[in-house]
Design a protein around this motif. Structure first.
Motif, PDB file in Angstrom:
ATOM      1  N   VAL A 149       0.841  -1.197   0.000  1.00 43.14           N
ATOM      2  CA  VAL A 149       0.000   0.000   0.000  1.00 43.14           C
ATOM      3  C   VAL A 149       0.878   1.250   0.000  1.00 43.14           C
ATOM      4  O   VAL A 149       0.618   2.219  -0.734  1.00 43.14           O
ATOM      5  N   ILE A 150       1.931   1.219   0.816  1.00 42.00           N
ATOM      6  CA  ILE A 150       2.860   2.347   0.845  1.00 42.00           C
ATOM      7  C   ILE A 150       3.509   2.532  -0.526  1.00 42.00           C
ATOM      8  O   ILE A 150       3.665   3.660  -1.012  1.00 42.00           O
ATOM      9  N   ALA A 151       3.869   1.407  -1.170  1.00 44.27           N
ATOM     10  CA  ALA A 151       4.485   1.489  -2.493  1.00 44.27           C
ATOM     11  C   ALA A 151       3.529   2.090  -3.518  1.00 44.27           C
ATOM     12  O   ALA A 151       3.917   2.931  -4.346  1.00 44.27           O
ATOM     13  N   ILE A 152       2.256   1.677  -3.468  1.00 43.32           N
ATOM     14  CA  ILE A 152       1.262   2.208  -4.414  1.00 43.32           C
ATOM     15  C   ILE A 152       1.049   3.699  -4.187  1.00 43.32           C
ATOM     16  O   ILE A 152       1.020   4.497  -5.136  1.00 43.32           O
ATOM     17  N   LEU A 153       0.900   4.104  -2.930  1.00 41.87           N
ATOM     18  CA  LEU A 153       0.693   5.519  -2.631  1.00 41.87           C
ATOM     19  C   LEU A 153       1.902   6.356  -3.036  1.00 41.87           C
ATOM     20  O   LEU A 153       1.759   7.480  -3.546  1.00 41.87           O
ATOM     21  N   SER A 154       3.086   5.798  -2.835  1.00 39.72           N
ATOM     22  CA  SER A 154       4.300   6.515  -3.243  1.00 39.72           C
ATOM     23  C   SER A 154       4.340   6.685  -4.748  1.00 39.72           C
ATOM     24  O   SER A 154       4.718   7.756  -5.261  1.00 39.72           O
ATOM     25  N   ALA A 155       3.947   5.635  -5.486  1.00 35.48           N
ATOM     26  CA  ALA A 155       3.920   5.723  -6.947  1.00 35.48           C
ATOM     27  C   ALA A 155       2.898   6.754  -7.407  1.00 35.48           C
ATOM     28  O   ALA A 155       3.156   7.523  -8.348  1.00 35.48           O
ATOM     29  N   VAL A 156       1.729   6.775  -6.749  1.00 37.84           N
ATOM     30  CA  VAL A 156       0.699   7.765  -7.104  1.00 37.84           C
ATOM     31  C   VAL A 156       1.211   9.180  -6.857  1.00 37.84           C
ATOM     32  O   VAL A 156       1.057  10.078  -7.700  1.00 37.84           O
ATOM     33  N   LEU A 157       1.858   9.380  -5.700  1.00 37.54           N
ATOM     34  CA  LEU A 157       2.399  10.706  -5.393  1.00 37.54           C
ATOM     35  C   LEU A 157       3.456  11.120  -6.406  1.00 37.54           C
ATOM     36  O   LEU A 157       3.462  12.247  -6.906  1.00 37.54           O
ATOM     37  N   GLY A 158       4.355  10.184  -6.718  1.00 37.63           N
ATOM     38  CA  GLY A 158       5.426  10.489  -7.655  1.00 37.63           C
ATOM     39  C   GLY A 158       4.904  10.812  -9.045  1.00 37.63           C
ATOM     40  O   GLY A 158       5.314  11.798  -9.666  1.00 37.63           O
ATOM     41  N   CYS A 159       3.971   9.975  -9.546  1.00 39.09           N
ATOM     42  CA  CYS A 159       3.408  10.212 -10.877  1.00 39.09           C
ATOM     43  C   CYS A 159       2.595  11.499 -10.911  1.00 39.09           C
ATOM     44  O   CYS A 159       2.614  12.237 -11.907  1.00 39.09           O
ATOM     45  N   SER A 160       1.867  11.776  -9.832  1.00 40.46           N
ATOM     46  CA  SER A 160       1.068  13.002  -9.784  1.00 40.46           C
ATOM     47  C   SER A 160       1.965  14.237  -9.821  1.00 40.46           C
ATOM     48  O   SER A 160       1.688  15.212 -10.539  1.00 40.46           O
ATOM     49  N   ALA A 161       3.047  14.201  -9.040  1.00 39.31           N
ATOM     50  CA  ALA A 161       3.983  15.330  -9.037  1.00 39.31           C
ATOM     51  C   ALA A 161       4.634  15.497 -10.413  1.00 39.31           C
ATOM     52  O   ALA A 161       4.807  16.624 -10.901  1.00 39.31           O
ATOM     53  N   LEU A 162       4.968  14.377 -11.052  1.00 33.87           N
ATOM     54  CA  LEU A 162       5.587  14.446 -12.373  1.00 33.87           C
ATOM     55  C   LEU A 162       4.600  14.986 -13.407  1.00 33.87           C
ATOM     56  O   LEU A 162       4.972  15.811 -14.263  1.00 33.87           O
ATOM     57  N   TRP A 163       3.339  14.540 -13.351  1.00 36.23           N
ATOM     58  CA  TRP A 163       2.327  15.059 -14.274  1.00 36.23           C
ATOM     59  C   TRP A 163       2.178  16.567 -14.101  1.00 36.23           C
ATOM     60  O   TRP A 163       2.123  17.319 -15.091  1.00 36.23           O
ATOM     61  N   TRP A 164       2.104  17.004 -12.867  1.00 38.54           N
ATOM     62  CA  TRP A 164       1.957  18.423 -12.564  1.00 38.54           C
ATOM     63  C   TRP A 164       3.130  19.224 -13.143  1.00 38.54           C
ATOM     64  O   TRP A 164       2.941  20.251 -13.805  1.00 38.54           O
ATOM     65  N   LEU A 165       4.342  18.734 -12.915  1.00 38.11           N
ATOM     66  CA  LEU A 165       5.534  19.429 -13.398  1.00 38.11           C
ATOM     67  C   LEU A 165       5.551  19.517 -14.917  1.00 38.11           C
ATOM     68  O   LEU A 165       5.792  20.590 -15.500  1.00 38.11           O
ATOM     69  N   LEU A 166       5.310  18.394 -15.593  1.00 39.28           N
ATOM     70  CA  LEU A 166       5.347  18.366 -17.051  1.00 39.28           C
ATOM     71  C   LEU A 166       4.230  19.218 -17.654  1.00 39.28           C
ATOM     72  O   LEU A 166       4.442  19.942 -18.635  1.00 39.28           O
ATOM     73  N   ALA A 167       3.009  19.107 -17.088  1.00 42.57           N
ATOM     74  CA  ALA A 167       1.888  19.893 -17.608  1.00 42.57           C
ATOM     75  C   ALA A 167       2.144  21.383 -17.432  1.00 42.57           C
ATOM     76  O   ALA A 167       1.827  22.190 -18.324  1.00 42.57           O
ATOM     77  N   ASP A 168       2.729  21.747 -16.313  1.00 38.90           N
ATOM     78  CA  ASP A 168       3.022  23.159 -16.054  1.00 38.90           C
ATOM     79  C   ASP A 168       4.008  23.713 -17.081  1.00 38.90           C
ATOM     80  O   ASP A 168       3.927  24.875 -17.481  1.00 38.90           O
ATOM     81  N   ARG A 169       4.942  22.886 -17.527  1.00 41.17           N
ATOM     82  CA  ARG A 169       5.937  23.322 -18.511  1.00 41.17           C
ATOM     83  C   ARG A 169       5.343  23.435 -19.920  1.00 41.17           C
ATOM     84  O   ARG A 169       5.875  24.153 -20.771  1.00 41.17           O
ATOM     85  N   LEU A 170       4.263  22.704 -20.163  1.00 38.94           N
ATOM     86  CA  LEU A 170       3.694  22.671 -21.513  1.00 38.94           C
ATOM     87  C   LEU A 170       2.654  23.761 -21.755  1.00 38.94           C
ATOM     88  O   LEU A 170       2.505  24.235 -22.882  1.00 38.94           O
TER      89      LEU A 170
END
Length: 416
Positions: free
Chosen positions: A5-26
């Protein structure tokens, strides 16, 4: 909290932060960047809100569950990939420039497309989750005792009572079952989606089902999320005949009929579950036997032991399928939807894998929810058969071959 569960939540947090960063740049413009930030925060609040609500013992609205699941489990990773590709194609030198209108619209679509798709998919899924298909199927069973010709067995599975299956749809499932005039009603697991507070509604559904010779159930993996002992105690306390590595000796039309019910077991544990059932219940010589299990791969063990009919669920028919049987179902399971018949080593053993009548995920494609009445026949048409490749897991040499439907209409085809 479990490690996975911790691994899944960490992956969700990481992917969400990455999506936010990439979308903000575009995106270009303050409003667009604020919209990206607002959506990123909204999804994180939604995901952790669903988890917090579950921990606190209450359920958020179905749309919140659906939107969070559709975004995090299906669309988040592809969205990150698309943004990374778009950013790479644009090139860093374009960061400070104002793109032309056509290019700006395309980049906006790449950013906004997945969230819009998540919203539309959730809306469609919520409407879809209120429906199911009720159908009757004649099933030719080699060696069926003549007195059991026309026996009506209603197969229900995977109601997942909870966020997406609740209220009036439960009454309609019971009404559909009762409309078939069943001799037996067999429920093959996942009565509730997760929370044991929904057990009462699930048991009310099973208690409302009518059958000449009883309603019998086995447990599924979702039933045990909050503890196996608590689930079994409460379900039995509400009058449901729950079979956990045990059997029931019935007499139907003067013929002995043995029901075997397996506890929830993953692929590698199914042999042990079946052996425990057989040890605890002496099968009667000459009795017609039906095995109930949640995991469809129990068919291998039951067929090898001479059980002529196995009823299972768990797969949801693949849940998100494409036409022609392409999708997660056949990739994850040897038996994933419809009717299967062993051809080796002992021909004639059958399995029926239900698509389930409820949902844990808020969208189905080419895998309709269903309640099926099986009308048993001593003989019948062989039907069309077409070759498929072996599924993962145990080899066909050890377990034999099977013919299968794998399709919503239960028309047979062949799988090795």
């Amino acid at each position: 909290m479990p490690v996975f569960v911790i691994a899944i939540l960490s992956a969700v947090l990481g992917c969400s932060a990455l999506w936010w960063l990439l979308a903000d740049r575009l995106v270009a413009g303050r409003r667009a960047r604020l919209a990206v930030a607002a959506y990123g925060m909204f999804q994180l609040v939604l995901v952790f809100g669903v988890l917090a609500a579950r921990a606190a013992g209450f359920t958020l609205p179905a749309w919140a569950h659906g939107f969070a699941l559709a975004w995090t489990l299906i669309l988040l990773a592809p969205a990150v990939f698309l943004l990374a590709v778009a950013l790479a194609l644009r090139g860093l030198r374009g960061r400070g420039e104002t793109p032309e209108p056509g290019r700006r619209a395309l980049l906006g679509a790449v950013v906004a497309g997945p969230p819009v798709l998540a919203a539309v998919g959730t809306a469609v899924g919520l409407v879809q989750s209120r429906g199911f298909v009720a159908r009757e199927r004649e099933l030719a069973v080699p060696g069926l005792p003549p007195a059991l010709e026309g026996l009506r067995v209603v197969h229900v599975s995977d109601t997942h009572v909870g966020a997406f299956t609740r209220g009036p749809v439960l009454d309609r499932i019971a009404a559909a079952v009762n409309g078939f005039g069943a001799d037996l009603v067999c429920f093959t697991g996942d009565l509730v989606n997760a929370e044991h507070e929904d057990i009462a509604a699930g048991c009310k559904l099973l208690s409302a089902c009518r059958s000449r010779h009883g309603v019998f159930a086995v447990e599924g993996n979702h039933d045990l999320f909050e503890g196996a002992y608590a689930f079994r105690r409460e379900v039995r306390g509400r009058g449901v005949d729950l079979l956990v590595d045990e059997g029931r000796a019935l007499t139907i039309r003067g013929v002995p009929v043995d029901l075997l019910g397996l506890r929830w077991a993953a692929d590698r544990e199914l042999d042990d579950a079946f052996e425990a059932t057989v040890r605890g219940f002496a099968r009667r010589p000459g009795a017609f036997c039906i095995c109930l299990a949640h995991h469809p791969h129990a068919f291998d063990t039951a067929a090898a032991a001479g059980v002529p009919l196995t009823l299972t669920g768990h797969t949801h028919g693949g849940q998100l399928m494409l036409p022609g049987g392409v999708g997660p179902g056949p990739l994850m399971y040897r038996y994933w939807s419809g009717v299967y018949e062993k051809t080796e080593p002992a021909p004639g053993a059958l399995a029926v894998v239900s698509n389930g009548s409820g949902n844990w995920f808020p969208l189905r494609t080419f895998a309709p929810a269903e309640v099926v009445c099986l009308v048993l026949r001593a003989r019948g048409p062989a039907g069309h058969r077409a070759s498929l490749v072996p599924g993962p897991g145990r080899g066909s040499n050890a377990r034999g071959r099977a013919t299968a439907s794998g399709s919503p209409d239960l028309s047979p085809r062949t799988v090795l």
